[in-house]
Design a protein around this motif. Structure first.
Motif, short mmCIF file in Angstrom:
data_model
loop_
_atom_site.label_atom_id
_atom_site.label_comp_id
_atom_site.label_asym_id
_atom_site.label_seq_id
_atom_site.Cartn_x
_atom_site.Cartn_y
_atom_site.Cartn_z
N LEU A 42 42.91 38.77 34.57
CA LEU A 42 44.22 39.25 35.01
C LEU A 42 45.26 38.12 34.99
O LEU A 42 46.42 38.36 34.70
CB LEU A 42 44.13 39.87 36.41
N ILE A 43 44.84 36.90 35.29
CA ILE A 43 45.75 35.76 35.27
C ILE A 43 46.39 35.59 33.89
O ILE A 43 47.52 35.15 33.76
CB ILE A 43 45.02 34.46 35.70
N GLY A 44 45.66 35.99 32.85
CA GLY A 44 46.17 35.90 31.48
C GLY A 44 47.32 36.84 31.19
O GLY A 44 48.02 36.70 30.19
N LEU A 45 47.53 37.82 32.08
CA LEU A 45 48.64 38.77 31.91
C LEU A 45 49.86 38.18 32.61
O LEU A 45 50.24 38.59 33.70
CB LEU A 45 48.26 40.14 32.46
N THR A 46 50.47 37.20 31.99
CA THR A 46 51.49 36.39 32.63
C THR A 46 52.82 37.11 32.86
O THR A 46 53.68 36.60 33.57
CB THR A 46 51.75 35.11 31.82
N SER A 47 52.99 38.30 32.27
CA SER A 47 54.23 39.07 32.48
C SER A 47 54.11 40.05 33.64
O SER A 47 55.09 40.69 34.02
CB SER A 47 54.60 39.84 31.21
N LEU A 48 52.90 40.19 34.20
CA LEU A 48 52.69 41.18 35.27
C LEU A 48 53.55 40.89 36.49
O LEU A 48 53.50 39.80 37.04
CB LEU A 48 51.22 41.19 35.71
N VAL A 49 54.30 41.90 36.90
CA VAL A 49 55.13 41.82 38.10
C VAL A 49 54.55 42.71 39.19
O VAL A 49 54.65 42.41 40.37
CB VAL A 49 56.59 42.25 37.77
N CYS A 50 53.90 43.80 38.78
CA CYS A 50 53.41 44.81 39.73
C CYS A 50 51.99 45.24 39.37
O CYS A 50 51.73 45.60 38.22
CB CYS A 50 54.35 46.01 39.71
N ILE A 51 51.10 45.21 40.36
CA ILE A 51 49.75 45.77 40.22
C ILE A 51 49.54 46.72 41.39
O ILE A 51 49.67 46.33 42.55
CB ILE A 51 48.65 44.70 40.25
N ASP A 52 49.20 47.96 41.07
CA ASP A 52 48.89 48.95 42.11
C ASP A 52 47.42 49.30 42.01
O ASP A 52 46.98 49.91 41.04
CB ASP A 52 49.75 50.21 41.93
N LEU A 53 46.66 48.88 43.00
CA LEU A 53 45.22 49.13 43.07
C LEU A 53 44.87 49.91 44.33
O LEU A 53 43.75 49.83 44.83
CB LEU A 53 44.47 47.80 43.05
N GLU A 54 45.82 50.67 44.86
CA GLU A 54 45.57 51.42 46.09
C GLU A 54 44.48 52.47 45.87
O GLU A 54 44.36 53.05 44.79
CB GLU A 54 46.85 52.09 46.58
N ASN A 55 43.70 52.70 46.93
CA ASN A 55 42.70 53.75 46.95
C ASN A 55 41.67 53.62 45.83
O ASN A 55 41.48 54.52 45.03
CB ASN A 55 43.36 55.14 46.93
N ASN A 56 41.03 52.46 45.78
CA ASN A 56 39.91 52.20 44.89
C ASN A 56 38.71 51.81 45.74
O ASN A 56 38.69 52.10 46.94
CB ASN A 56 40.28 51.09 43.89
N ASN A 57 37.72 51.16 45.16
CA ASN A 57 36.51 50.75 45.89
C ASN A 57 36.35 49.24 45.93
O ASN A 57 35.24 48.73 45.90
CB ASN A 57 35.25 51.36 45.24
N LEU A 58 37.47 48.53 45.96
CA LEU A 58 37.40 47.07 45.94
C LEU A 58 36.74 46.54 47.20
O LEU A 58 37.22 46.76 48.31
CB LEU A 58 38.80 46.47 45.81
N GLY A 59 35.65 45.80 47.03
CA GLY A 59 34.96 45.20 48.15
C GLY A 59 35.49 43.81 48.45
O GLY A 59 35.21 43.25 49.50
N ARG A 60 36.27 43.26 47.52
CA ARG A 60 36.78 41.89 47.66
C ARG A 60 38.11 41.79 46.91
O ARG A 60 38.28 42.40 45.86
CB ARG A 60 35.77 40.93 47.05
N LEU A 61 39.00 41.02 47.46
CA LEU A 61 40.29 40.77 46.82
C LEU A 61 40.31 39.30 46.41
O LEU A 61 40.40 38.42 47.25
CB LEU A 61 41.43 41.07 47.80
N PRO A 62 40.17 39.01 45.10
CA PRO A 62 40.08 37.61 44.67
C PRO A 62 41.37 36.84 44.93
O PRO A 62 42.45 37.29 44.54
CB PRO A 62 39.83 37.71 43.16
N PRO A 63 41.28 35.68 45.58
CA PRO A 63 42.47 34.87 45.84
C PRO A 63 43.23 34.49 44.57
O PRO A 63 44.44 34.33 44.58
CB PRO A 63 41.92 33.61 46.52
N GLU A 64 42.50 34.39 43.45
CA GLU A 64 43.11 33.99 42.19
C GLU A 64 44.18 34.97 41.69
O GLU A 64 44.99 34.61 40.83
CB GLU A 64 42.03 33.81 41.11
#
Length: 130
Positions: A66-88
């Motif tokens: 995801l870090i390689g997507l250098t133009s990203l301004v917005c990520i919406d990951l609401e209501n998934n099954n993420l067990g961890r949110l990577p600090p990176e």
């Protein structure tokens, strides 16, 4: 007015062949598709500004990709099954909006999430390994 694609509730197939070749895409909405991971083709979309993946079944993130997507301004990951949110995630240079409510992780706590994207990104940035 950039290039947009909406695949919400489309039951996009496991091969995601529809996505290959869309490297100029700026906005991608793949909400409500029962995705368990971010499709590999997304990581080649270097112009992507907005990535909407809410209401899926995504269980983990590859922050290094995801870090390689250098133009990203917005990520919406609401209501998934993420067990961890990577600090990176905080290392995505233009990231301003990170929506992650409704996942299974316990850290950051709900009170941090309630303060909004700026606070969540700052919280993550403080936890990136040196």
């Amino acid at each position: 007015s950039g290039i947009n694609a909406e695949y919400g509730s489309s039951g996009i197939n496991a091969e995601y062949g529809e996505l290959s070749g869309l490297i100029e895409l700026e906005d991608l909405n793949m909400s409500r598709n029962k995705l368990s991971e971010i499709p590999e083709a997304v990581y080649s979309m270097k112009a992507l500004c907005s990535l909407i993946l809410s209401n899926n079944q995504i269980g983990k993130l590859d922050a290094n990709k995801l870090i390689g997507l250098t133009s990203l301004v917005c990520i919406d990951l609401e209501n998934n099954n993420l067990g961890r949110l990577p600090p990176e995630l905080s290392l995505i240079p233009k990231l301003r909006t990170l929506s992650v409510m409704g996942n299974s992780f316990k850290i950051p706590r709900p009170d941090v999430l309630a303060k909004g994207s700026t606070e969540v990104i700052a919280w993550l940035k403080n936890r990136v390994p040196a």
